[in-house]
Design a protein around this motif. Structure first.
Motif, short mmCIF file in Angstrom:
data_model
loop_
_atom_site.label_atom_id
_atom_site.label_comp_id
_atom_site.label_asym_id
_atom_site.label_seq_id
_atom_site.Cartn_x
_atom_site.Cartn_y
_atom_site.Cartn_z
N HIS A 184 -13.83 3.43 -0.71
CA HIS A 184 -14.55 2.56 0.19
C HIS A 184 -13.92 2.53 1.71
CE1 HIS A 184 -11.46 -0.27 -0.69
NE2 HIS A 184 -11.81 -0.44 -1.96
N PHE A 185 -14.59 1.93 2.61
CA PHE A 185 -13.97 2.04 3.89
C PHE A 185 -12.67 1.52 4.16
CE2 PHE A 185 -18.56 2.13 5.91
CZ PHE A 185 -18.61 3.38 5.83
N LEU A 186 -12.20 0.52 3.38
CA LEU A 186 -10.71 0.00 3.38
C LEU A 186 -9.64 0.89 2.82
CD1 LEU A 186 -8.87 -2.51 4.25
CD2 LEU A 186 -9.56 -3.27 1.89
N ASP A 187 -10.17 1.61 1.89
CA ASP A 187 -9.25 2.45 1.27
C ASP A 187 -9.10 3.97 2.14
OD1 ASP A 187 -7.46 3.91 -0.69
OD2 ASP A 187 -9.41 4.59 -1.77
N LEU A 188 -10.03 4.28 2.84
CA LEU A 188 -10.35 5.15 3.70
C LEU A 188 -9.27 4.92 4.91
CD1 LEU A 188 -11.51 8.08 4.93
CD2 LEU A 188 -13.20 6.50 5.96
N PHE A 189 -9.36 3.97 5.52
CA PHE A 189 -8.66 3.58 6.76
C PHE A 189 -7.29 3.44 6.39
CE2 PHE A 189 -6.87 1.18 10.19
CZ PHE A 189 -7.57 1.77 11.37
N ARG A 190 -6.96 2.84 5.23
CA ARG A 190 -5.56 2.77 4.79
C ARG A 190 -4.86 4.29 4.56
NH1 ARG A 190 -3.80 3.90 -0.27
NH2 ARG A 190 -1.65 3.00 -0.97
N SER A 191 -5.79 5.13 4.16
CA SER A 191 -5.23 6.52 3.84
C SER A 191 -4.87 7.10 4.97
CB SER A 191 -6.33 7.20 2.93
OG SER A 191 -6.34 6.71 1.67
N SER A 192 -5.75 6.65 6.00
CA SER A 192 -5.52 7.54 7.35
C SER A 192 -4.42 7.25 8.13
CB SER A 192 -6.73 7.34 8.37
OG SER A 192 -6.76 6.06 8.93
N ILE A 193 -3.71 6.13 7.84
CA ILE A 193 -2.52 5.53 8.61
C ILE A 193 -1.40 5.68 7.59
CG2 ILE A 193 -3.81 3.64 9.81
CD1 ILE A 193 -2.56 1.73 8.03
N LEU A 194 -1.56 6.42 6.39
CA LEU A 194 -0.13 6.67 5.94
C LEU A 194 0.31 7.86 5.98
CD1 LEU A 194 -1.37 5.19 2.16
CD2 LEU A 194 0.24 4.19 3.74
N PRO A 195 1.65 8.13 6.08
CA PRO A 195 2.21 9.42 6.14
C PRO A 195 2.02 10.09 5.07
CG PRO A 195 4.03 7.87 5.68
CD PRO A 195 2.65 7.03 5.85
N GLU A 196 2.15 11.51 5.06
CA GLU A 196 2.11 12.57 3.96
C GLU A 196 3.37 12.25 3.08
OE1 GLU A 196 -0.28 14.50 3.11
OE2 GLU A 196 -1.45 13.95 4.89
N PHE A 229 -5.67 -5.22 -1.23
CA PHE A 229 -6.17 -3.87 -2.09
C PHE A 229 -5.00 -3.44 -2.76
CE2 PHE A 229 -7.21 0.61 -2.03
CZ PHE A 229 -8.17 0.51 -3.11
N GLU A 230 -3.84 -3.25 -2.36
CA GLU A 230 -2.81 -2.66 -2.97
C GLU A 230 -2.25 -3.43 -4.01
OE1 GLU A 230 -0.80 -0.02 0.65
OE2 GLU A 230 0.13 -1.73 -0.11
N GLN A 231 -2.45 -4.72 -3.93
CA GLN A 231 -2.12 -5.71 -4.89
C GLN A 231 -2.85 -5.76 -6.17
OE1 GLN A 231 0.84 -8.74 -4.70
NE2 GLN A 231 1.29 -6.71 -3.67
N CYS A 232 -4.19 -5.43 -5.95
CA CYS A 232 -4.98 -5.35 -6.94
C CYS A 232 -5.29 -4.30 -7.55
CB CYS A 232 -6.45 -6.02 -6.64
SG CYS A 232 -6.58 -7.99 -5.90
N HIS A 233 -5.28 -3.06 -6.69
CA HIS A 233 -5.72 -1.70 -7.48
C HIS A 233 -4.44 -0.89 -7.93
CE1 HIS A 233 -8.74 1.43 -7.65
NE2 HIS A 233 -7.93 2.25 -6.99
N LYS A 234 -4.69 -0.58 -9.19
CA LYS A 234 -3.39 -0.03 -9.90
C LYS A 234 -3.28 1.48 -9.35
CE LYS A 234 -4.48 -2.72 -14.09
NZ LYS A 234 -5.01 -2.70 -15.44
N LYS A 235 -4.37 2.13 -8.84
CA LYS A 235 -4.26 3.63 -8.55
C LYS A 235 -3.67 3.83 -7.15
CE LYS A 235 -8.46 4.65 -11.37
NZ LYS A 235 -9.59 5.19 -11.19
N CYS A 236 -3.29 2.76 -6.42
CA CYS A 236 -2.70 3.21 -5.09
C CYS A 236 -1.13 2.42 -4.88
CB CYS A 236 -3.41 2.55 -4.05
SG CYS A 236 -3.63 0.82 -3.81
N LYS A 237 -0.34 3.18 -4.28
CA LYS A 237 0.90 2.75 -4.13
C LYS A 237 1.15 1.83 -3.31
CE LYS A 237 2.42 6.02 -7.10
NZ LYS A 237 2.94 5.73 -8.67
#
Length: 489
Positions: A251-263, A328-336
């Motif tokens: 979703h959009f929140l996950d998209l924006f989170r991924s865009s600000i994370l480093p590789e 989102f990170e506290q609830c979603h198991k698939k994201c670090k």
């Protein structure tokens, strides 16, 4: 008297069997009641044990905010003007914007020549997606299938048209008032106010773009990032949506989170056993802060004692954004918990308004909160009631391998002690320099005196000076001349 005692004993003997029968009746009732409780409890537990408990779907990615986070700052999670998805669909304060969503829906489909045929295609596609889209929500959605499909179509068309008008061909929409746009951005990024990305992708494929402009070829991810980039004051033309993680965003929140994370590579994640020291302590020890030019806000790097941090603009909007990312990170198991690690890192850096002032001077923090103290309070409050154990931290190298190793060295400790006690501010620094200068002059004066003494010692031996000093103890003091004697002379 004896007769009365005999009668009392008779009555007591007669009463004893009666009381015994009462006790037996009470015990029988208690035994019966206990067995009934046992049977009722067993039946109830067997019913619960045999009941089918729905397992959490692997598709779940949209959650209700945990209560402990709501208690800290509820307004950061609840939409203010528009409802997307089922969680806030019936909130009374959001009813006014339902008409606005219908206007955008009309702009998407009403002007088309074969709108009825196209609408049939859209409805059929959404009916097919309905079970998978429903499984994306953690809570049971109290909507019928028809209501859920209608919600997906209206909300999805509203979002797509809004992105095309505001994030694509132009910077505004004739249907959106100027004051509404910043609030819409914050509402559409909140965790409870999301529509699954698979729904938006399908709608985007079905509804062809009628706008012809330089942005007509942008993907849905690129349009979304252009729309949400003002939340971090990033360059609106930065195209970072090619990363694999962003293509898999739910979703959009996950998209924006991924865009600000480093590789980040998985092998780079390690347990971070310590928090970083405050900016004041780091500068006292000689750590050099540098403003990084990286567009990814969470890409913190270090090289020995050099700490490079991307700039961060702090205001109430950032609080909303980061709080929802943390939830989102506290609830979603698939994201670090990478954003959580970053905010705990910043929480450790900023302990006071002085730390914010140093970061502001370095160009790392910019804020519009009135004072450095308010900015420090906002940063420290972001991590309140958030659980983080430091496992798999992508900042392990920065905190533990580089900065902490230097900070605990002898040189850093000595420098920090000197700076803290003798050069903490310009007044103390001037006093310290003045004291050192006075000590320097004293040493010069002492040296000159010693040099003069050594020169005299070359002419006469030391033992002669020593014998003269002892002879002074036994010599008769000379009588000073009085004024009268001097007149006689």
């Amino acid at each position: 008297m004896a007769v009365r005692n005999i009668r009392g004993l008779k009555q007591l003997c007669l009463q004893m069997p009666c009381e015994r029968r009462n006790l037996e009746a009470i015990f029988t009732r208690w035994t019966s009641t206990s067995s009934q409780v046992h049977e009722h409890c067993k039946a109830s537990l067997l019913k619960k044990l045999n009941a089918e408990i729905p397992e959490e779907s692997d598709n779940v990615c949209i959650y209700r905010i945990p209560t402990k986070l709501l208690q800290v700052e509820a307004k950061a999670y609840i939409p203010r003007i528009v409802s997307i998805g089922p969680y806030h669909r019936r909130d009374q304060h959001l009813k006014e914007t339902e008409e606005l969503k219908l206007k955008f829906f009309h702009r998407v489909l009403k002007s088309r020549q074969e709108r009825e045929v196209e609408l049939d295609r859209v409805i059929s596609a959404m009916e097919e997606l309905e079970p998978k889209a429903r499984s994306c929500y953690a809570d049971d959605v109290k909507l019928s299938r028809d209501e859920f499909v209608e919600m997906m179509i209206i909300d999805g068309c509203f979002i797509l048209q809004l992105l095309r008008e505001v994030g694509g061909c132009c910077s505004s929409s004739p249907l959106i008032q100027r004051w509404m746009l910043p609030t819409l951005r914050r509402d559409l990024i909140k965790l409870e106010n999301q529509l699954p990305m698979l729904v938006l992708h399908k709608l985007s494929e079905l509804i062809s773009d009628s706008y012809q402009c330089e942005y007509s070829t942008l993907s849905l991810q690129d349009l979304a990032l252009k729309f949400f980039n003002p939340l971090l004051q990033r360059d609106s033309h930065v195209n970072a949506a090619g990363a694999t993680a962003m293509n898999r965003s739910c979703h959009f929140l996950d998209l924006f989170r991924s865009s600000i994370l480093p590789e980040i590579q998985d092998q780079d994640r390690k347990r971070q056993v310590r928090m970083i020291q405050s900016i004041t302590e780091l500068e006292e020890a000689g750590v050099v802060l540098e403003k990084s030019r990286n567009e990814r806000a969470l890409d913190v790097r270090s090289e020995g004692r050099f700490l490079k941090i991307p700039p961060l603009h702090i205001d109430d909007n950032k609080g909303t954004l980061f709080r929802n990312i943390i939830a989102f990170e506290q609830c979603h198991k698939k994201c670090k918990p990478d954003a959580t690690a970053y905010l705990f890192f910043f929480d450790g850096l900023v302990n006071s308004a002085d730390d914010v002032e140093i970061l502001h001077y370095k160009g790392i923090i910019q804020h519009s909160l009135g004072s450095n103290k308010e900015a420090a309070n906002l940063v420290n409050k972001l991590c309140r009631e958030v659980d983080w154990d430091g496992e798999e931290s992508y900042l392990h190298k920065v905190v533990c391998d580089d900065i902490d190793v230097y900070f605990t060295s002898r040189y850093a400790k000595l420098r920090a002690r000197l700076v803290h006690y003798y050069f903490s501010n310009w007044v103390v620094g001037i006093s310290t320099v003045a004291g050192l200068f006075a000590l320097y002059l004293t040493l010069i004066q002492t040296g000159c005196g010693v040099a003069t003494t050594l020169k005299a010692l070359k002419e006469n031996s030391f033992w002669s000076y020593l014998s003269d000093s002892f002879s002074l103890l036994f010599s008769r003091p000379s009588t000073p001349l009085t004024p009268k004697d001097s007149n006689k002379e």
